[in-house]
Design a protein around this motif. Structure first.
Motif, PDB file in Angstrom:
ATOM      1  N   TRP A 109      19.074  -3.315  12.319  1.00  0.00           N
ATOM      2  CA  TRP A 109      17.800  -2.805  11.807  1.00  0.00           C
ATOM      3  C   TRP A 109      18.030  -1.891  10.604  1.00  0.00           C
ATOM      4  N   ALA A 110      18.962  -0.954  10.761  1.00  0.00           N
ATOM      5  CA  ALA A 110      19.214  -0.013   9.657  1.00  0.00           C
ATOM      6  C   ALA A 110      19.680  -0.778   8.422  1.00  0.00           C
ATOM      7  N   ASN A 111      20.525  -1.744   8.617  1.00  0.00           N
ATOM      8  CA  ASN A 111      21.044  -2.553   7.510  1.00  0.00           C
ATOM      9  C   ASN A 111      19.912  -3.327   6.825  1.00  0.00           C
ATOM     10  N   ALA A 112      19.085  -3.991   7.633  1.00  0.00           N
ATOM     11  CA  ALA A 112      18.015  -4.823   7.081  1.00  0.00           C
ATOM     12  C   ALA A 112      16.967  -3.970   6.365  1.00  0.00           C
ATOM     13  N   LYS A 113      16.625  -2.860   6.984  1.00  0.00           N
ATOM     14  CA  LYS A 113      15.608  -1.979   6.381  1.00  0.00           C
ATOM     15  C   LYS A 113      16.132  -1.402   5.068  1.00  0.00           C
ATOM     16  N   LEU A 114      17.406  -1.105   5.041  1.00  0.00           N
ATOM     17  CA  LEU A 114      18.027  -0.590   3.817  1.00  0.00           C
ATOM     18  C   LEU A 114      17.943  -1.629   2.699  1.00  0.00           C
ATOM     19  N   LYS A 115      18.300  -2.864   3.045  1.00  0.00           N
ATOM     20  CA  LYS A 115      18.259  -3.935   2.045  1.00  0.00           C
ATOM     21  C   LYS A 115      16.846  -4.134   1.515  1.00  0.00           C
ATOM     22  N   GLU A 116      15.891  -4.112   2.453  1.00  0.00           N
ATOM     23  CA  GLU A 116      14.504  -4.358   2.076  1.00  0.00           C
ATOM     24  C   GLU A 116      13.952  -3.226   1.203  1.00  0.00           C
ATOM     25  N   SER A 117      14.394  -1.996   1.470  1.00  0.00           N
ATOM     26  CA  SER A 117      13.811  -0.840   0.773  1.00  0.00           C
ATOM     27  C   SER A 117      14.526  -0.516  -0.532  1.00  0.00           C
ATOM     28  N   ALA A 118      15.752  -1.014  -0.675  1.00  0.00           N
ATOM     29  CA  ALA A 118      16.597  -0.547  -1.783  1.00  0.00           C
ATOM     30  C   ALA A 118      15.993  -0.867  -3.149  1.00  0.00           C
ATOM     31  N   THR A 119      15.524  -2.113  -3.322  1.00  0.00           N
ATOM     32  CA  THR A 119      15.136  -2.536  -4.663  1.00  0.00           C
ATOM     33  C   THR A 119      14.014  -1.669  -5.227  1.00  0.00           C
ATOM     34  N   GLN A 120      12.949  -1.514  -4.453  1.00  0.00           N
ATOM     35  CA  GLN A 120      11.815  -0.749  -4.975  1.00  0.00           C
ATOM     36  C   GLN A 120      12.224   0.707  -5.228  1.00  0.00           C
ATOM     37  N   ALA A 121      13.034   1.248  -4.306  1.00  0.00           N
ATOM     38  CA  ALA A 121      13.415   2.658  -4.451  1.00  0.00           C
ATOM     39  C   ALA A 121      14.298   2.870  -5.677  1.00  0.00           C
ATOM     40  N   GLY A 179      11.481   7.648  -1.013  1.00  0.00           N
ATOM     41  CA  GLY A 179      12.148   6.355  -1.036  1.00  0.00           C
ATOM     42  C   GLY A 179      13.652   6.502  -1.016  1.00  0.00           C
ATOM     43  N   LEU A 180      14.168   7.426  -1.831  1.00  0.00           N
ATOM     44  CA  LEU A 180      15.617   7.650  -1.885  1.00  0.00           C
ATOM     45  C   LEU A 180      16.110   8.321  -0.604  1.00  0.00           C
ATOM     46  N   LEU A 181      15.322   9.268  -0.104  1.00  0.00           N
ATOM     47  CA  LEU A 181      15.682   9.944   1.145  1.00  0.00           C
ATOM     48  C   LEU A 181      15.780   8.927   2.282  1.00  0.00           C
ATOM     49  N   LEU A 182      14.865   7.947   2.261  1.00  0.00           N
ATOM     50  CA  LEU A 182      14.882   6.921   3.302  1.00  0.00           C
ATOM     51  C   LEU A 182      16.189   6.126   3.244  1.00  0.00           C
ATOM     52  N   LEU A 183      16.615   5.768   2.038  1.00  0.00           N
ATOM     53  CA  LEU A 183      17.874   5.022   1.920  1.00  0.00           C
ATOM     54  C   LEU A 183      19.028   5.826   2.512  1.00  0.00           C
ATOM     55  N   ALA A 184      19.078   7.108   2.185  1.00  0.00           N
ATOM     56  CA  ALA A 184      20.151   7.958   2.710  1.00  0.00           C
ATOM     57  C   ALA A 184      20.088   8.018   4.236  1.00  0.00           C
ATOM     58  N   LEU A 194       0.827  -1.206   0.000  1.00  0.00           N
ATOM     59  CA  LEU A 194       0.000   0.000   0.000  1.00  0.00           C
ATOM     60  C   LEU A 194       0.860   1.255   0.000  1.00  0.00           C
ATOM     61  N   ARG A 195       1.974   1.178   0.705  1.00  0.00           N
ATOM     62  CA  ARG A 195       2.897   2.312   0.720  1.00  0.00           C
ATOM     63  C   ARG A 195       3.455   2.563  -0.688  1.00  0.00           C
ATOM     64  N   TYR A 196       3.770   1.469  -1.398  1.00  0.00           N
ATOM     65  CA  TYR A 196       4.282   1.613  -2.766  1.00  0.00           C
ATOM     66  C   TYR A 196       3.175   2.107  -3.707  1.00  0.00           C
ATOM     67  N   ILE A 197       1.930   1.710  -3.429  1.00  0.00           N
ATOM     68  CA  ILE A 197       0.810   2.238  -4.204  1.00  0.00           C
ATOM     69  C   ILE A 197       0.675   3.735  -3.931  1.00  0.00           C
TER      70      ILE A 197
END
Lengths: 792, 160
Positions: free
Chosen positions: B145-157, B92-97, A399-402
């Motif tokens: 946590w920061a490492n895992a969240k980064l990995k999880e978020s990177a692809t879509q961003a 999304g990009l800001l989150l990665l940074a 949903l966030r990506y949507i």
């Protein structure tokens, strides 16, 4: 044996009986569908079935009538000039596949997402997972099982490194102590509860412990009823473990031989004496001690868990502590000793097994490369084509990506997020965006379907064939009894059509989906599951016909199924075999292979400790109540079927709000007064039911949306869906949304002109004696036939 | 002995890490898991600040046991902005940074705990060593946590 036939028919009038199982709850009771003149006319329980021995619940007896509802979807719909209009299948499917293809070319697979359910059949989930993960190559696949059973799976993965229930319903027959944690079994699985009631009425009755802020039928039958403040489950569990470990009520040999992590757990719970928990949970300290003593001295302990834990703050951490109780007591893998991390939906187990809900098929580990290679072998695709850079994307993240616009195609099957997800104003606004292409495959024009670009009319239970599995791993075959109405088609056929139109192929250029019917899909699944924990390889449609359901794993070595897994402390937790390396219970960060190997090299059960954290939304002067949402016996989900069964709708026709007698008295309010309940996110109006709920807490049933209201999919003036009020927050470990800790206010709008229309037979039983009781009447007269002969 | 200095430095860096986590939380209110988890684990650093101040007294350093401030007006404004910008792709990009920044700060704090633990062991300061053993795992969890969240978020961003 329970049965109900409509239209005043008797068994003599029935043309044929068709084997199936129950679909409007998660118990998985065997039943037969009565057919006359090509129509479903009733149901009867299957006496031969190991799960229910012929018994049925109210939703089973009457719910089938919804199949005949005149407002079933019978033709595909497509949005033209802002309106949904009828169209033909070719036009609808070309639009769906065409938009998916466009997006794949322009933006890639990460612009495509699938959101399914816990109510399709195994064959459909497996095919969906194959299409999405193996064909399209998107990681965005989840089910609404995220809302009901994600924490069950997560908790099992934390403790046993794999999904799979370490209990069996037969444990009810043998246990001397049964503990129900946030589990109102009397309303969610009535037949299983009857089994508990049998024990309570027979010789050597078990002691029952109930953890629930409401005075449910379970609470009324309990030896000890703990009613903690919502959001404090981890505190309570840690105090129980503090007592159990502190008093030495543990099986030291079992712990030493079969577990890791005991020292850390013992150290952690030392900080949680019952006195502190009594304060935080607001439960008498003697009750905590008494409950701990009963659990600690049990000889055969059965623990069951449901939404009171799963949909609350620190969901996984709390459910894991329940596992810990059974593990430190060595009470697993033998009669009467089990854990049932329950499911909320009939086929939720299959969503998890088949890989349609944020897991990969057959409990394969997304972070283990050899598992991905093995899956690629089964599917005949390149391992790189199966996304595994992170776990499949859960619905709240989808949903966030949507919201931010990176997902543009959202394919929803058999679920109604516009009523069932938290913070509905946000959900409606996300789903109605122009840039989103929304496909809804359903049997009625639900609130969500009304927002769709294309609506695909599906067949339902009784109109298609497939298998599904309940929480104690019992697999049932559900056969087609009648044709679907109009042009409606089985979900499996629609999904395969979608794959063909997208021209999805394997790495040799052959069609990706190798089957065209349910039995073919089942055979494909058997090959995929062979050698994994949920092994179906010894099953077949023929084997499932005629007799009882069968418990997986079913293999050459165990051709009749397996009643207890984890016997003698043998688990599926070996690093190269396990489904999951586990997560941090607070941050949700996954452990990697190296960390897991260091922690648990030989695959024992993992005792995971958890610290208590206060809930994220706390009460204030402005919002002095804690709001919990939940369900009632007579409805299922968003009432799409149950409101169309007259007897069920009559039993619970309208939303209500529960409050304790003391809170009502403090304000001078009474049964039936019209209240407005508000949170920072919205407002719901409902009549007051003064019930046995604990003070400081409000309860709203979540079933009531808008499809039978004037505005159709949104509030018209005032809201009635409980999820107008809930907050967007989820457990970082299981990603299950939190429905049970919002801070809320209530004001009275008008004095009542009669009692609230809430059932009196359930957790919403009124405190006042003058409320007319909920009765089925002549229209709901069912037949009970006793095994010893005779009927009543 | 320079143990006091090490405690003082850790007190500063934990305070800083807590503020970074709270700021990240505020900037990503529309990413609900980041918003809540960052706040929860900022609490760990704040607890460490208090405990360091308490033990600092034994080593002659006077430190404030109160963690530095809760978010003020500016942060509330950031929360509101985050909500408003929720429909745009850039967050999304800001989150990665931001996650990368959290990881670096937490890594620094982790090294500070290593230093303190080594010193405490050398100086046979049992209580101080106990504090390091209790707190350092929290820092490692913040990093993970920061490492895992980064990995999880990177692809879509990055891919979409």
């Amino acid at each position: 044996m329970d049965s109900y036939l409509g239209d005043g028919l008797t068994e003599d009038d029935v043309d044929r009986w068709v084997q199936s199982a129950t679909i409007l709850h998660s118990n998985g009771d065997g039943l037969d569908i009565a057919v006359k003149d090509g129509r479903i006319v009733g149901v009867r329980g299957r006496a031969v079935d190991r799960v229910n021995h012929g018994r049925l619940g109210p939703k089973d007896l009457y719910g089938w009538q919804a199949n005949h509802s005149p407002d079933r979807l019978t033709k595909p719909l497509i949005r033209r000039d802002g309106e949904l209009v009828e169209t033909d299948w070719d036009t609808a499917m070309d639009a769906v596949a065409g938009r998916a293809r466009e997006l794949l070319d322009e933006r890639g697979p990460s612009s495509i997402a699938f959101y399914t359910t816990g109510q399709l059949f195994l064959e459909e989930y497996y095919t969906l997972g194959l299409i999405a993960h193996g064909g399209i190559g998107t990681n965005h696949v989840d089910g609404n099982t995220r809302l009901c059973t994600a924490t069950a799976a997560a908790a099992l993965k934390e403790t046993f490194a794999s999904d799979g229930q370490p209990g069996s319903y037969t444990d009810v027959d043998h246990a001397d102590v049964i503990v129900l944690y946030g589990h109102n079994m009397a309303e969610t699985q009535t037949v299983l509860w009857s089994r508990v009631l049998d024990r309570l009425a027979g010789p050597n009755p078990p002691q029952v412990i109930c953890v629930d802020p409401r005075e449910t039928p379970v609470a009324r039958a309990a030896t000890v009823h703990l009613a903690p403040r919502p959001g404090t489950n981890v505190m309570l569990m840690n105090a129980l473990l503090h007592e159990i470990i502190g008093n030495g009520w543990i099986d030291r040999r079992y712990v030493e031989a079969h577990t890791v992590g005991f020292d850390e757990l013992a150290k952690r719970v030392r900080d949680y004496p019952p006195e502190i928990a009594a304060e935080v949970c607001h439960v008498p300290v003697e009750q905590i001690r008494e409950a701990a003593r009963i659990i600690g001295q049990a000889e055969r302990l059965l623990s069951t868990v449901l939404q009171g834990f799963y949909q609350s703050h620190q969901a996984t951490a709390a459910a894991v502590q329940v596992n810990n109780v059974n593990v430190v007591r060595g009470m697993l893998g033998k009669p009467g000793c089990g854990i049932l991390q329950m499911n909320g939906q009939p086929t939720a187990q299959n969503t998890r097994e088949a890989g349609a809900d944020g897991d990969l098929p057959a409990f394969r580990n997304w972070s283990n490369d050899s598992h991905i290679q093995d899956l690629a072998r089964v599917w005949n695709v390149d391992p790189m084509d199966i996304p595994h850079y992170s776990p499949p994307t859960h619905i709240m993240q989808q949903l966030r990506y949507i919201e931010e616009g990176s997902i543009r195609f959202f394919y929803v099957t058999a679920t109604n997020p516009a009523v069932s997800l938290p913070e509905l104003r946000r959900i409606r606004s996300l789903l109605s965006q122009d840039r989103l292409f929304l496909v809804v495959q359903d049997i009625f024009l639900s609130e969500t379907a009304q927002l769709a670009d294309v609506v695909l009319p599906a067949a339902t239970w009784g109109e298609k064939t497939g298998t599904f599995t309940n929480v104690d791993r019992t697999v049932h075959l559900s056969e087609k009894a009648v044709d679907p109405p109009g042009e409606a088609r089985p979900d499996l056929d629609i999904l395969i059509d979608f794959a063909r139109r997208l021209d999805l192929r394997d790495k040799d250029g052959a069609p990706l989906v190798k089957w065209s019917d349910p039995e073919g899909a089942f055979e494909g699944w058997k090959a995929c599951s062979k050698g994994r924990p949920c092994d179906y390889s010894g099953l077949s449609y023929d084997k499932l016909r005629g007799g009882s359901g069968i418990q997986w794993p079913v293999t050459e070595d165990a051709p009749d199924g397996t009643e207890h897994i984890y016997a003698d402390g043998r688990f599926w937790a070996q690093p190269d075999y396990c489904e999951s390396y586990g997560r941090d219970l607070v941050t949700g960060a996954p452990l990697d292979e190296t960390e897991y190997k260091a922690l648990n090299p030989t695959g024992r059960a993992v005792l995971k400790a958890a610290e208590y954290l206060p809930p994220h939304e706390l009460i204030s002067e402005e919002f002095p109540f804690q709001l919990i949402t939940g369900r009632t016996l007579y409805h299922f989900h968003t009432r799409t079927k149950t409101a169309r069964a007259p007897q069920l709708q009559a039993a619970a026709p309208e939303v209500w709000v529960e409050m304790s007698a003391s809170d009502a008295a403090d304000r001078g309010w009474a049964e039936g007064d019209l209240l407005a309940v508000t949170t920072p996110r919205g407002r719901v109006e409902a009549k007051l039911r003064v019930s046995g709920i604990r003070p400081g807490v409000l309860f709203l049933p979540f079933h009531y949306g808008y499809w039978d209201q004037p505005a159709g999919y949104e509030p018209d003036g005032h809201g009635r869906a409980a999820n107008e009020l809930t907050l967007t927050d989820w457990d970082p470990c299981s990603k299950q949304p939190i429905f049970k800790t919002a801070a809320a206010n209530a004001v009275r709008l008008a004095a009542g002109d009669g009692p609230a229309a809430a059932p009196t037979t359930t957790g919403s039983r009124p405190v006042a004696g003058d409320v007319p009781p909920t009765r089925g009447g002549a229209a709901a007269e069912a037949v009970e036939e006793l095994a010893t002969g005779g009927a009543r | 002995m320079k143990l006091g200095l090490a405690i003082e430095e850790l007190h500063r860096s934990e305070n800083h890490l807590a503020r970074v986590l709270l700021a990240v939380s505020d900037r990503h209110k529309a990413d609900h898991e980041v918003f809540y988890v960052a706040r929860d684990i900022a609490g760990w650093s704040q607890r460490h600040v208090t405990e360091l101040a308490r033990i600092g007294a034994d080593f002659g350093v006077d430190l404030d046991p109160e963690p530095e401030g809760e978010p003020g007006i500016l942060e509330k404004l950031q929360q509101a902005t985050s909500d408003l910008l929720g429909r745009r792709p850039e967050p999304g990009l800001l989150l990665l940074a931001d996650l990368r920044h959290v990881h670096r700060e937490a890594a620094g704090v982790s090294l500070d705990w290593e230093l303190l633990a080594q010193a405490a062991q050398g100086a046979r300061k049992r209580e101080l060593l106990g504090l390091a053993e209790r707190c350092h795992p929290d820092t490692l969890r913040q990093m993970r946590w920061a490492n895992a969240k980064l990995k999880e978020s990177a692809t879509q961003a990055l891919v979409s």
